[in-house]
Enzyme design. Structure first.
Site, short mmCIF file in Angstrom:
data_model
loop_
_atom_site.label_atom_id
_atom_site.label_comp_id
_atom_site.label_asym_id
_atom_site.label_seq_id
_atom_site.Cartn_x
_atom_site.Cartn_y
_atom_site.Cartn_z
N ASP A 38 73.72 36.02 37.83
CA ASP A 38 72.73 36.94 37.23
C ASP A 38 71.58 37.19 38.21
O ASP A 38 71.25 36.32 39.02
CB ASP A 38 72.21 36.32 35.93
CG ASP A 38 71.50 37.33 35.06
OD1 ASP A 38 71.56 38.54 35.35
OD2 ASP A 38 70.88 36.91 34.07
N HIS A 55 74.17 44.30 43.53
CA HIS A 55 75.56 43.91 43.25
C HIS A 55 76.33 43.75 44.57
O HIS A 55 77.17 42.87 44.70
CB HIS A 55 76.24 44.95 42.36
CG HIS A 55 75.61 45.06 41.00
ND1 HIS A 55 75.29 43.95 40.25
CD2 HIS A 55 75.24 46.14 40.25
CE1 HIS A 55 74.75 44.34 39.10
NE2 HIS A 55 74.70 45.66 39.08
N LEU A 149 92.02 26.27 45.87
CA LEU A 149 91.07 26.72 44.85
C LEU A 149 91.58 27.93 44.06
O LEU A 149 92.09 28.89 44.65
CB LEU A 149 89.76 27.13 45.55
CG LEU A 149 88.70 27.77 44.65
CD1 LEU A 149 87.94 26.71 43.87
CD2 LEU A 149 87.71 28.60 45.47
#
Ligand code: FPP
Length: 258
Positions: A38, A55, A149
């Site tokens: 955020d 972004h 991962l």
């Protein structure tokens, strides 16, 4: 293993960070880390830039976070990239975010492949633009045999909708005789969720100073440790991730016991 670690702050403090990474790896690291990324908009606003610039910067942090998580031996990294509520944003911003997976994977997929990362996605695929979905599906296909991962993008994901859909599926399976009432328990219910293949997150990180879950993994986070920081996502760096993990390692998880 040691020299595999790439530091994204390649400055004087890199040897301190290296030591910290090695120290952290001596204790168990969280298997599943989930992040609410955020603060992109505020980061851009502070610089008098359009929100989408935040972004874009945030996307770069996704890469660095993924690489460090992989180096640390974290097994699953779930990133909240777009919620079912984010469609309410201005069209230009939504369109921009929907192009980011293509840009991200178009640029970094070879690096993900090289690092044995497996790309996955959870969320409602139907409403996603076809170009977004194609980019993700291509990456999933190309990395499906990797066993390092798991980089799990929560894209058009909403936890309440996920839970309602799971309940509906349980009802359907009950009616068709696939499941008995007595068989339904927490483990079985979890298997109806979008996260069925993952363990619950051990650690939730939220950046930007907001202290809420915003419809993210409400069921799965029941016993997770939470770590909140005022740092805006585009400013989130290696030291912050390591700090979160250090705090996690010091916490005592009791899961309701004593
Ligand atoms: C929340 O910040 C952020 C988002 C809704 C988008 C997150 C997306 C990225 C970090 C990039 C994702 C990258 C890939 C590869 C999918 P906000 O816009 O709500 O910030 P604000 O609260 O400061 O306005």
């Amino acid at each position: 293993m040691f020299n595999k670690i790439r530091l994204w702050k390649n400055q004087n403090n890199s040897s301190i960070l290296r030591d910290k990474i090695e120290e952290i790896k001596k204790s168990p690291v969280p298997e599943h880390v989930a992040i609410i990324m955020d603060g992109n908009g505020r980061w851009a606003k502070k610089r008098a830039l359009p929100r989408v610039a935040g972004h874009h910067e945030g996307m770069k942090v996704v890469r660095k976070t993924t690489m460090l998580a992989s180096d640390l031996g974290i097994k699953t990294l779930t990133l909240y990239a777009f919620s079912t509520e984010n469609w309410k944003r201005p069209k230009n911003e939504v369109d921009y975010i929907m192009k980011l997976p293509e840009e991200f994977l178009g640029t970094f997929l070879p690096e993900l492949v090289e690092n044995n990362v497996q790309v996955k996605m959870m969320g409602y695929k139907n409403q996603l633009p076809i170009h977004t979905l194609r980019a993700i599906e291509k990456a999933m296909e190309k990395t499906k045999n990797n066993d390092g991962l798991v980089l799990n993008f929560a894209l058009n994901y909403g936890s309440r909708a996920e839970i309602i859909d799971a309940v509906k599926q349980v009802v359907t399976d009950y009616k068709s005789g696939k499941i008995e009432e007595s068989e339904l328990n927490e483990e079985v219910f979890s298997s109806y969720l979008m996260t069925s293949e993952f363990p619950d997150p051990d650690l939730l990180i939220r950046t930007s100073g907001e202290i809420r879950l915003s419809n993210f993994m409400l069921w799965q986070l029941a016993y997770s440790e939470f770590w909140f920081t005022d740092v805006l996502w585009p400013d989130f760096n290696e030291e912050h991730l390591l700090e979160a993990i250090e705090v996690f390692q010091k916490r005592q998880r009791r899961f309701g016991g004593i």
